[in-house]
Write an enzyme that holds these catalytic residues in place. Structure first.
Site, PDB file in Angstrom:
ATOM      1  N   LYS A  29      22.358 -33.834  39.880  1.00 59.11           N
ATOM      2  CA  LYS A  29      21.183 -34.721  39.874  1.00 59.11           C
ATOM      3  C   LYS A  29      20.673 -34.935  38.450  1.00 59.11           C
ATOM      4  O   LYS A  29      20.419 -36.063  38.035  1.00 59.11           O
ATOM      5  CB  LYS A  29      20.101 -34.095  40.768  1.00 59.11           C
ATOM      6  CG  LYS A  29      18.822 -34.890  40.877  1.00 59.11           C
ATOM      7  CD  LYS A  29      18.155 -34.678  42.218  1.00 59.11           C
ATOM      8  CE  LYS A  29      17.478 -33.321  42.354  1.00 59.11           C
ATOM      9  NZ  LYS A  29      16.171 -33.251  41.665  1.00 59.11           N
ATOM     10  N   ARG A 130       2.056 -33.862  41.437  1.00 59.43           N
ATOM     11  CA  ARG A 130       2.680 -32.993  40.416  1.00 59.43           C
ATOM     12  C   ARG A 130       2.090 -33.247  39.027  1.00 59.43           C
ATOM     13  O   ARG A 130       1.758 -34.377  38.674  1.00 59.43           O
ATOM     14  CB  ARG A 130       4.197 -33.174  40.446  1.00 59.43           C
ATOM     15  CG  ARG A 130       4.748 -32.712  41.796  1.00 59.43           C
ATOM     16  CD  ARG A 130       6.232 -32.759  41.850  1.00 59.43           C
ATOM     17  NE  ARG A 130       6.830 -31.823  40.896  1.00 59.43           N
ATOM     18  CZ  ARG A 130       8.129 -31.767  40.657  1.00 59.43           C
ATOM     19  NH1 ARG A 130       8.954 -32.592  41.280  1.00 59.43           N
ATOM     20  NH2 ARG A 130       8.606 -30.902  39.798  1.00 59.43           N
ATOM     21  N   GLN A 177      12.402 -31.142  31.479  1.00 57.81           N
ATOM     22  CA  GLN A 177      11.869 -32.493  31.670  1.00 57.81           C
ATOM     23  C   GLN A 177      10.930 -32.867  30.534  1.00 57.81           C
ATOM     24  O   GLN A 177      10.985 -33.978  30.010  1.00 57.81           O
ATOM     25  CB  GLN A 177      11.133 -32.579  33.009  1.00 57.81           C
ATOM     26  CG  GLN A 177      12.077 -32.442  34.196  1.00 57.81           C
ATOM     27  CD  GLN A 177      11.365 -32.437  35.523  1.00 57.81           C
ATOM     28  OE1 GLN A 177      10.136 -32.469  35.582  1.00 57.81           O
ATOM     29  NE2 GLN A 177      12.128 -32.395  36.605  1.00 57.81           N
ATOM     30  N   ASP A 323      15.595 -23.827  40.018  1.00 60.75           N
ATOM     31  CA  ASP A 323      15.676 -24.601  41.267  1.00 60.75           C
ATOM     32  C   ASP A 323      16.278 -23.797  42.419  1.00 60.75           C
ATOM     33  O   ASP A 323      16.368 -24.294  43.547  1.00 60.75           O
ATOM     34  CB  ASP A 323      16.511 -25.864  41.040  1.00 60.75           C
ATOM     35  CG  ASP A 323      15.813 -26.826  40.090  1.00 60.75           C
ATOM     36  OD1 ASP A 323      14.567 -26.794  40.007  1.00 60.75           O
ATOM     37  OD2 ASP A 323      16.515 -27.600  39.409  1.00 60.75           O
ATOM     38  N   ARG A 354       6.710 -23.788  46.027  1.00 62.20           N
ATOM     39  CA  ARG A 354       7.876 -23.148  46.668  1.00 62.20           C
ATOM     40  C   ARG A 354       7.657 -21.677  46.982  1.00 62.20           C
ATOM     41  O   ARG A 354       8.339 -21.128  47.849  1.00 62.20           O
ATOM     42  CB  ARG A 354       9.126 -23.341  45.793  1.00 62.20           C
ATOM     43  CG  ARG A 354       9.628 -24.756  45.885  1.00 62.20           C
ATOM     44  CD  ARG A 354      10.902 -25.008  45.103  1.00 62.20           C
ATOM     45  NE  ARG A 354      11.384 -26.343  45.416  1.00 62.20           N
ATOM     46  CZ  ARG A 354      12.218 -27.036  44.658  1.00 62.20           C
ATOM     47  NH1 ARG A 354      12.688 -26.511  43.540  1.00 62.20           N
ATOM     48  NH2 ARG A 354      12.603 -28.241  45.040  1.00 62.20           N
TER      49      ARG A 354
END
Ligand code: S3P
Length: 438
Positions: A29, A130, A177, A323, A354
């Site tokens: 991804k 977010r 990111q 992740d 999470r």
């Protein structure tokens, strides 16, 4: 403007196994997002093979199409991108919808901050919650003008800008990111952009800029580049996504008798913390046919069942497996003894919180898992089955599917439609190797 998740989907994962066979999970991804972005900005035509046709990366491709980039699809896993050059993007007619993708929104925020047109980035319900301040603040220091909702939340309204200035920025949290957003803005900035990370994170932006011919220097935790060059089209072969392979690595590790081969998996060390963690827990995973493909390390991962034992996950592994914690929590529930996760507060601002979603879901299946502010303590306990709410988080949904394999009764998993953001075809692939998922 918030896009709702289109449809609701629940699954049932029944006890099953052993898992066996060979499979190739879909393309990476992170690499697929970046390949579209850099190919769009390059001079010339680039071919991307192994592209992830997930909703997140399709949203990125649509965004560039909205900005005047022609992207052909000769077959589902291939894209031919007709680059428009570094200054060739056109103003989109309306808001750009990033869907569920934090990567899409944060990286595009960097890029769009330097364009000569206004733009608006929107996302779905999860993305709209977010934190974007982490990109807004440093981009503003570079001269960008970005309006957000209260608290630094999307939508982001980005004002046209002629030129930004370079920045020397130390990230407060390890984030590929944020690093990538600044490097993308840095392509257009006057002077030098330097980014320093508290812990090294995935370096795909740096590697891909190099592959597209942009002068950049980088090593673990540092990257620097100057504005004012051009990108040259190149072909990108996207490896299978380690984060998608991770569900099968955990599943085969905990279901007795399993023996699975996962082909062509990207094993960039900044992604494979779970591999190291599972090995520390007693996992039996070997890397076969290790090779380099398109500048990335790739291997076939051979995983066999092995009884796992709990460990304290070393904090230095956290960014390299950021992740993979939903899947790790399931492995920990099956492992003898106690597993402790700490230094992972970032998990609370992913597609869901999470830590909370996995703790609540696993508890309702009978697991012994206790939340901490920055992680969890998981003690071995048999899973009995029941309902687990994934809260629309793709990685939590797939992790609960693994939990179903080793539960006494089936696990009903709620709100699974977003699995299509990163892993289209998960149910079929899982069933092909021995899951009982429907
Ligand atoms: C990504 C970076 C990570 C990761 C995400 C993809 C990327 O996010 O969790 O799934 O492609 O750069 P952060 O930068 O927020 O850690």
């Amino acid at each position: 403007m918030t896009r709702k998740t289109p449809k609701r989907e629940d699954w049932t994962s029944a006890p099953a196994g052993p898992l066996a066979g060979e499979l190739r999970v879909p393309g990476d991804k992170s690499i697929s997002h970046r390949a579209i972005m850099f190919a769009a900005l390059a001079d010339g035509t680039s071919r991307i093979t192994g592209f992830l046709e997930g909703e997140d990366t399709l949203a990125t491709a649509r965004a560039f199409a909205q900005m005047g980039v022609r992207i052909d699809t000769p077959n589902p896993s291939e894209r031919v991108v007709h680059g428009v050059g570094i200054d060739g993007l056109k103003a989109p007619a309306g808001p750009i919808d990033c869907g569920n993708a934090g990567t899409g929104m944060r990286l595009m925020a960097g890029l769009l901050s330097a364009q000569a047109f206004d733009s608006t980035l929107v996302g779905d319900e999860s993305l709209s919650k977010r934190p974007m301040r982490r990109v807004i603040e440093p981009l503003t220091q570079m001269g960008a003008r970005i309006d957000s909702e209260a608290g630094g939340l999307p939508p982001l309204r980005i004002h046209a800008k002629q030129a930004l200035s370079g920045i020397d920025y130390t990230l407060p949290v390890a984030s590929a990111q944020v690093k990538s957003a600044l490097l993308l803005a840095g392509l257009y900035a006057q002077g030098e952009t330097r980014v320093t990370e508290p812990h090294p994170t995935r370096d795909y932006t740096e590697r891909m800029l190099q592959a597209f011919g942009w002068p950049i220097t980088f090593d673990a935790g540092h990257a620097r580049l100057d504005g004012g060059h051009r990108l040259r089209a190149t072909d990108i072969a996207v490896p299978a996504d380690f984060s998608s392979a991770a569900f099968f690595l955990v599943a085969a590790s905990i279901v007795p008798g399993s023996n699975l081969l996962l082909r062509d998996v990207g094993i960039n060390p900044r992604r494979t913390g779970l591999l190291r963690a599972l090995r520390l827990m007693g996992g039996n995973i070997s890397e076969e046919n290790r090779r380099e493909s398109g500048g990335e390390l790739v291997a076939d991962l051979h995983v066999r069942y092995a009884p796992l034992h709990g460990i304290d996950i070393p904090e230095r592994l956290v960014p390299d497996m950021i992740d993979e914690f939903p899947a790790l929590f399931v492995a920990a529930a099956a492992a003898r003894g106690t597993t402790r996760v700490s230094g992972a507060a970032e998990l609370r601002v992913k597609e869901s919180d999470r830590i909370a979603v996995m703790a609540k879901g696993l508890q309702s299946l009978g697991a012994n898992i206790e939340e901490t502010p920055d992680g969890a303590i998981i003690r071995n306990a048999p899973l009995v089955g029941g309902d687990a709410d994934s809260a629309g988080d793709h990685r939590c949904a797939m992790s609960f599917a693994i939990a179903g394999l080793i539960s006494q009764d089936p696990v009903r998993i709620l709100d699974c439609a977003n699995v299509a953001t990163s892993f289209p075809g998960f149910v079929d692939l899982a069933n092909r190797c021995g899951f009982a998922l429907g």
